[in-house]
Design a protein around this motif. Structure first.
Motif, mmCIF file in Angstrom:
data_model
loop_
_atom_site.group_PDB
_atom_site.id
_atom_site.type_symbol
_atom_site.label_atom_id
_atom_site.label_comp_id
_atom_site.label_asym_id
_atom_site.label_seq_id
_atom_site.Cartn_x
_atom_site.Cartn_y
_atom_site.Cartn_z
ATOM 1 N N SER A 580 0.739 -1.124 0.110
ATOM 2 C CA SER A 580 -0.087 0.051 -0.001
ATOM 3 C C SER A 580 0.990 1.413 0.017
ATOM 4 O O SER A 580 1.860 1.327 0.818
ATOM 5 C CB SER A 580 -0.823 -0.122 1.149
ATOM 6 N N TYR A 581 0.579 2.086 -0.790
ATOM 7 C CA TYR A 581 1.352 3.513 -0.972
ATOM 8 C C TYR A 581 0.376 4.614 -1.026
ATOM 9 O O TYR A 581 -0.589 4.460 -1.776
ATOM 10 C CB TYR A 581 1.983 3.313 -2.171
ATOM 11 N N SER A 582 0.956 5.699 -0.173
ATOM 12 C CA SER A 582 -0.063 6.716 -0.190
ATOM 13 C C SER A 582 0.862 8.037 0.225
ATOM 14 O O SER A 582 1.585 8.249 1.034
ATOM 15 C CB SER A 582 -0.993 6.788 1.131
ATOM 16 N N THR A 583 0.545 9.019 -0.733
ATOM 17 C CA THR A 583 1.095 10.149 -0.674
ATOM 18 C C THR A 583 0.045 11.399 -0.550
ATOM 19 O O THR A 583 0.464 12.648 -1.009
ATOM 20 C CB THR A 583 2.272 10.782 -1.656
ATOM 21 N N VAL A 584 -1.276 11.109 -0.362
ATOM 22 C CA VAL A 584 -2.176 11.989 -0.427
ATOM 23 C C VAL A 584 -2.254 13.112 0.533
ATOM 24 O O VAL A 584 -1.598 12.763 1.700
ATOM 25 C CB VAL A 584 -3.815 11.502 -0.611
ATOM 26 N N ASP A 585 -2.797 14.202 0.215
ATOM 27 C CA ASP A 585 -2.695 15.435 1.282
ATOM 28 C C ASP A 585 -3.758 15.050 2.402
ATOM 29 O O ASP A 585 -3.675 15.595 3.622
ATOM 30 C CB ASP A 585 -2.549 16.785 0.863
ATOM 31 N N ASP A 586 -4.988 14.510 1.953
ATOM 32 C CA ASP A 586 -5.956 14.204 2.896
ATOM 33 C C ASP A 586 -6.636 12.939 2.525
ATOM 34 O O ASP A 586 -7.297 12.834 1.250
ATOM 35 C CB ASP A 586 -6.917 15.688 2.852
ATOM 36 N N ARG A 587 -6.702 12.051 3.416
ATOM 37 C CA ARG A 587 -7.542 10.668 3.131
ATOM 38 C C ARG A 587 -8.890 10.766 2.808
ATOM 39 O O ARG A 587 -9.318 10.034 1.985
ATOM 40 C CB ARG A 587 -7.165 9.379 4.299
ATOM 41 N N LYS A 588 -9.466 11.708 3.646
ATOM 42 C CA LYS A 588 -10.903 11.938 3.477
ATOM 43 C C LYS A 588 -11.543 12.805 2.027
ATOM 44 O O LYS A 588 -12.358 12.360 1.244
ATOM 45 C CB LYS A 588 -11.471 12.372 4.651
ATOM 46 N N MET A 589 -10.552 13.694 1.805
ATOM 47 C CA MET A 589 -10.745 14.483 0.479
ATOM 48 C C MET A 589 -9.498 14.629 0.024
ATOM 49 O O MET A 589 -9.012 15.858 -0.168
ATOM 50 C CB MET A 589 -11.619 15.744 1.175
ATOM 51 N N ARG A 591 -6.756 15.984 -2.645
ATOM 52 C CA ARG A 591 -6.737 16.874 -3.737
ATOM 53 C C ARG A 591 -5.377 16.720 -4.443
ATOM 54 O O ARG A 591 -5.404 17.261 -5.687
ATOM 55 C CB ARG A 591 -6.849 18.318 -3.034
ATOM 56 N N GLU A 592 -4.262 16.460 -3.732
ATOM 57 C CA GLU A 592 -3.016 16.052 -4.434
ATOM 58 C C GLU A 592 -2.337 14.855 -3.865
ATOM 59 O O GLU A 592 -2.685 14.477 -2.895
ATOM 60 C CB GLU A 592 -1.931 17.210 -4.429
ATOM 61 N N GLY A 593 -1.744 14.177 -4.659
ATOM 62 C CA GLY A 593 -1.042 13.064 -4.068
ATOM 63 C C GLY A 593 -1.337 11.539 -4.991
ATOM 64 O O GLY A 593 -2.336 11.620 -5.844
ATOM 65 N N THR A 594 -0.945 10.389 -4.512
ATOM 66 C CA THR A 594 -1.157 9.197 -4.946
ATOM 67 C C THR A 594 -1.464 8.440 -4.129
ATOM 68 O O THR A 594 -1.110 7.882 -3.016
ATOM 69 C CB THR A 594 -0.013 8.643 -5.821
ATOM 70 N N LEU A 595 -2.552 7.282 -4.340
ATOM 71 C CA LEU A 595 -2.973 6.260 -3.462
ATOM 72 C C LEU A 595 -2.813 4.825 -4.695
ATOM 73 O O LEU A 595 -2.916 4.990 -5.845
ATOM 74 C CB LEU A 595 -4.472 5.995 -3.021
ATOM 75 N N ALA A 596 -2.065 3.747 -4.040
ATOM 76 C CA ALA A 596 -1.728 2.571 -4.817
ATOM 77 C C ALA A 596 -1.875 1.273 -4.024
ATOM 78 O O ALA A 596 -1.547 1.526 -2.792
ATOM 79 C CB ALA A 596 -0.626 2.820 -5.499
ATOM 80 N N GLN A 597 -2.267 0.512 -4.532
ATOM 81 C CA GLN A 597 -2.227 -0.989 -3.885
ATOM 82 C C GLN A 597 -2.053 -1.999 -4.839
ATOM 83 O O GLN A 597 -2.384 -1.931 -6.101
ATOM 84 C CB GLN A 597 -3.411 -1.477 -3.202
ATOM 85 N N LEU A 598 -1.183 -3.000 -4.453
ATOM 86 C CA LEU A 598 -0.904 -4.244 -5.310
ATOM 87 C C LEU A 598 -1.103 -5.405 -4.397
ATOM 88 O O LEU A 598 -0.388 -5.513 -3.281
ATOM 89 C CB LEU A 598 0.646 -3.954 -5.785
ATOM 90 N N SER A 599 -1.834 -6.296 -4.879
ATOM 91 C CA SER A 599 -2.090 -7.564 -3.884
ATOM 92 C C SER A 599 -1.738 -8.773 -4.593
ATOM 93 O O SER A 599 -1.901 -8.928 -6.088
ATOM 94 C CB SER A 599 -3.498 -7.609 -3.446
ATOM 95 N N ASN A 600 -0.953 -9.678 -3.962
ATOM 96 C CA ASN A 600 -0.853 -11.122 -4.456
ATOM 97 C C ASN A 600 -1.526 -12.207 -3.563
ATOM 98 O O ASN A 600 -1.239 -12.130 -2.168
ATOM 99 C CB ASN A 600 0.606 -11.349 -4.495
ATOM 100 N N ILE A 630 -11.088 22.757 -7.995
ATOM 101 C CA ILE A 630 -11.469 21.846 -9.140
ATOM 102 C C ILE A 630 -10.665 20.705 -8.798
ATOM 103 O O ILE A 630 -9.291 20.852 -9.123
ATOM 104 C CB ILE A 630 -11.642 21.992 -10.495
ATOM 105 N N VAL A 631 -10.669 19.416 -8.536
ATOM 106 C CA VAL A 631 -9.585 18.139 -8.552
ATOM 107 C C VAL A 631 -9.923 17.286 -9.306
ATOM 108 O O VAL A 631 -11.058 16.830 -9.769
ATOM 109 C CB VAL A 631 -9.683 17.568 -6.952
ATOM 110 N N GLY A 632 -8.855 17.068 -10.096
ATOM 111 C CA GLY A 632 -8.989 16.069 -11.043
ATOM 112 C C GLY A 632 -8.300 14.521 -10.483
ATOM 113 O O GLY A 632 -7.491 14.489 -9.743
#
Length: 779
Positions: A580-589, A591-600, A630-632
């Motif tokens: 699990s990888y996370s660099t987001v600025d706010d887990r609930k909302m 606006r910037e960053g990355t969330l990623a997961q890789l499962s085996n 506006i967040v993409g």
């Protein structure tokens, strides 16, 4: 002795005069000549009453047969007044006798509160200092009345009025009543921002904690005006700008206006954003002989070309300090040196590593925690008593404590120790509520039905830092879902989050069979870096299929699902590893960053399933407009499952639908039987989604309602289920796509989402569902 003072002694030929002033009453006391120490053989106490003469004598610094001076007289008077039990004290000497005349304060029989509905008696009893069997003091009562007002201000009732009523009962005792007029609820009517050229008001309103009043504010209470909170909001604005390219940001003023007509406040933040800078050259250097600088460069997270980010600089400094300590330099101090280029609006950063002051931590003191256990706070330290003092590692601890979500404030300060090279760390925290009860909505993917859910959650169970959540849900056609989760964040004293999950779901939404799943999970998560973690799980699942309807009619159910019913129950025993990888600025909302997961996942430790499965998902967030907030986001998902033997079970394959490609039913995409239309799932899937979300115009920020527009595209294909000569379709790759709009509501009852999507690329056998309502999530 509150409200009293003592004047200097004036000596005469035969007597000295001590003067005490208390409550406006001047008391003159005749004393023996102070030039020579005096003695008395007896002490007489008058007016002792309930206190008792012996108790009063025990508080005197004068003892019969032992010499005393004016200083002893004054000290005795101060001690008696300081006890709070006396309104007047006089001490005189007659011959060899010391005479103590006291007037007792009335004792309190009971303290009561009248008129309080918004704050209960138990909380108010913890606020006031007067208590049953204690002495009554008018000054203390007035202080307690102010404390009650302060308590009401915390819940937005600043215009509360508190009066003090007293009634004397027998034996010189008194009843004390605080009569409370709670008044109306003080609201924050307007929040204005002046000087914000880069960010719009809606974006900045999301940064601060104080919110405008709305019809739902009585649930969140975030519209309460609190001077301390408003000051904290100023710090949040400063931190936000410093982390988004504005090192010169200044909050020029915070203007607060009170409207006594509707009992509301208006707050205006006036600011100077300053220029926006990007990072240019990044380097690291040291004055410490023998330190390997090249090894420190790998800890630099600051990137040239990115906007200036004070938090990024702080995290990099902490990482460099930790590496320096591991090289054998525990006192190393990292000082980021900034070199600005005003012509290009860039700033170069050179991390200077110097030898810090050689000091050791003598003691770590924890104060202010009324609920959280000391060890929960201590275990966040990378340092212990006796270790070298390191400023950056202490800053890292502060960030960790703040990230726990257990405290409304965290402050770590130093005090001198018992020697020049010793320091005491004082950790001052303020506990905040960590439990919640919520009414939310969920989605039963197997039954394709909405589930209303009640849940209880505690993030700091019994002050031990443990996480506990229990929920129960009821859906269409008597569908039921039950969950229980427990997590210990420091398993066996290590930074390992271990826990278990229990799950039970039943569904009767299918026409010809009922479905039930019972599952349990054991898991442990280890942090690899601040952003990356690895989780290991053992999963055990049991699937039950119960037949209903007319089984003699072959059109009722395909042979594949008949086999599921006939072979029920089915079990799956599997091991799973997830990054699990996370660099987001706010887990609930975010606006910037990355969330990623890789499962085996490997299934086959007993049970009826034997396969290898890999699945991953990643979502990138980026601000499209700072001014309009506006967040993409761009999301990719995919997975593949392969059997160890010839076939997979239906429940082993992937199923996708409305959660991944909106506009379709769950299980509405992919391989299915031709005659009955029963979904089989698929061996492979891939989905791409692009979305933009934005604040809904004219809706207050405290409502937390945002709109969304999106496009989804993907497919589910392949089949390894034994179909037993049953005709199936949809096994080949075939693109599906949809477009739609949505509403995202961070409601007091949970995060909810409403979507309306129209599929514009689909197959004839797909099952569509344009409107969808369920839990909103960031992944």
């Amino acid at each position: 002795m509150a409200g009293s003072r003592f004047l200097n002694t004036v000596s005469g030929a035969a007597l000295s005069l001590a003067v005490a002033v208390s409550g406006g009453v001047v008391t003159a006391i005749a004393l023996p000549q102070s030039a020579e120490a005096a003695t008395v053989s007896n002490i007489v106490v008058n007016g002792a009453g309930a206190t008792g003469a012996d108790a009063i004598k025990s508080k005197l610094s004068i003892v019969p047969g032992r010499s005393f001076t004016d200083a002893d007289i004054n000290q005795s008077i101060r001690t008696l007044y300081g006890s709070g039990y006396f309104s007047d004290v006089k001490i005189s000497v007659q011959g060899s006798t010391l005479i103590v005349n006291v007037t007792e304060n009335q004792l309190i029989n009971q303290v009561v509160f009248n008129g309080n509905r918004k704050v209960n008696d138990k909380k108010l009893q913890g606020v006031v200092q007067l208590h049953s069997l204690g002495p009554y003091s008018q000054a203390q009562a007035e202080l307690d009345a102010q404390r009650i007002k302060d308590a009401y201000s915390q819940i937005g009732r600043s215009d509360v009025e508190v009066t003090i009523d007293t009634a004397t009962v027998q034996d010189n005792r008194i009843n004390v009543a605080f009569v409370i007029d709670e008044g109306g609820r003080t609201k924050t009517k307007h929040i204005n921002f002046v000087g914000n050229n880069t960010y719009g008001a809606s974006r900045l309103a999301a940064v601060i904690d104080t919110k405008r009043s709305t019809p739902l504010s009585f649930l969140t209470r975030k519209d309460i005006y609190n001077p301390d909170q408003v000051r904290h909001d100023g710090d949040l604005l400063r931190e936000f700008y410093n982390n988004h390219g504005f090192p010169d940001f200044r909050l020029l003023s915070t203007d607060v206006q009170y409207d006594d007509v509707d009992n509301s406040y208006s707050i205006t933040f006036t600011m100077d954003e300053g220029a926006r800078y990007r990072f240019s050259d990044i380097g690291v250097d040291t004055t410490i002989t023998g330190m390997n600088v090249d090894n420190l460069k790998g800890d630099i997270d600051t990137k040239s070309g990115k906007y200036y980010d004070a938090d990024n600089i702080q995290k990099t400094s902490e990482a460099i300090a930790a590496s320096a300590s591991s090289q054998g330099y525990p006192f190393a101090q990292v000082n980021p040196r900034l070199d600005r280029d005003f012509s290009t609006d860039t700033v170069a950063v050179n991390y200077q590593v110097d030898q810090g002051v050689k000091a050791y931590i003598e003691r770590i003191e924890i104060v202010g925690n009324t609920r959280t256990r000391d060890y929960v706070i201590r275990r966040e330290f990378d340092l212990a008593e006796g270790d070298a003092y390191n400023r950056e590692l202490i800053a890292r601890t502060k960030r960790r404590l703040e990230a726990l979500g257990y405290f409304s404030s965290v402050d770590i300060r130093t005090q001198p120790g018992s020697a020049p090279d010793r320091v005491v760390l004082v950790v001052d925290v303020t506990d905040e509520p960590t439990g919640s009860f919520s009414i939310g909505a969920g989605y039963d993917a197997e039954g394709d039905s909405l589930v209303l859910e009640l849940s209880v959650e505690e993030r700091n169970f019994l002050g031990r830092g443990q996480y506990v959540r229990a929920s129960a849900g009821l859906g269409d056609d008597d569908s039921q879902i039950y969950n229980f989760s427990f997590t210990e964040p420091f398993f066996l004293g290590y930074r390992l989050a271990a826990g278990f999950d229990l799950y039970r779901a039943t569904s009767s939404t299918q026409t010809y069979y009922s479905y039930a799943e019972t599952a349990g999970t054991l898991r442990v998560t280890a942090p690899l870096t601040d952003d990356l973690a690895s989780t290991f799980k053992y999963n055990y699942q049991q699937f039950e299929y119960t037949g209903e309807g007319n089984w003699e009619d072959p059109n009722n159910l395909s042979p594949i699902y008949q086999n599921l019913v006939n072979g029920s129950p089915w079990t799956v025993s599997s091991l799973e590893q997830t990054f699990s990888y996370s660099t987001v600025d706010d887990r609930k909302m975010p606006r910037e960053g990355t969330l990623a997961q890789l499962s085996n996942t490997i299934a086959g430790l007993g049970g009826d399933s034997h396969y290898y499965k890999i699945a991953g998902k990643a979502r990138w967030y980026q601000m499209l407009s700072d001014q309009a907030d506006i967040v993409g986001s761009l999301t990719v998902r995919g997975g593949y499952v392969a059997p160890f033997d010839d076939n997979l079970n239906v429940f082993d394959q992937f199923t996708i639908g409305g959660q991944e490609i909106r506009g379709f039913k769950q299980n509405g995409i992919g391989p299915r039987t031709v005659e009955q239309g029963d979904a089989l799932g698929g061996q492979t899937y891939a989905v791409v989604s692009a979305e933009a979300n934005f604040p809904v115009p004219f809706i207050p920020e405290d409502i937390a309602l945002r709109g969304a527009a999106y496009v989804d595209a993907g497919s589910l294909w392949g089949n390894q289920v034994d179909v037993d000569n049953t005709a199936i379709e949809g096994t080949d790759f075939s693109l599906r796509a949809s477009a739609g709009v949505g509403l995202i509501w961070n409601s007091p009852f949970g995060d909810l989402r409403f979507d309306y999507a129209i599929p514009f690329v689909k197959e004839d056998f797909d099952e569509t569902q344009r409107f969808r309502f369920g839990i909103a999530n960031t992944f």
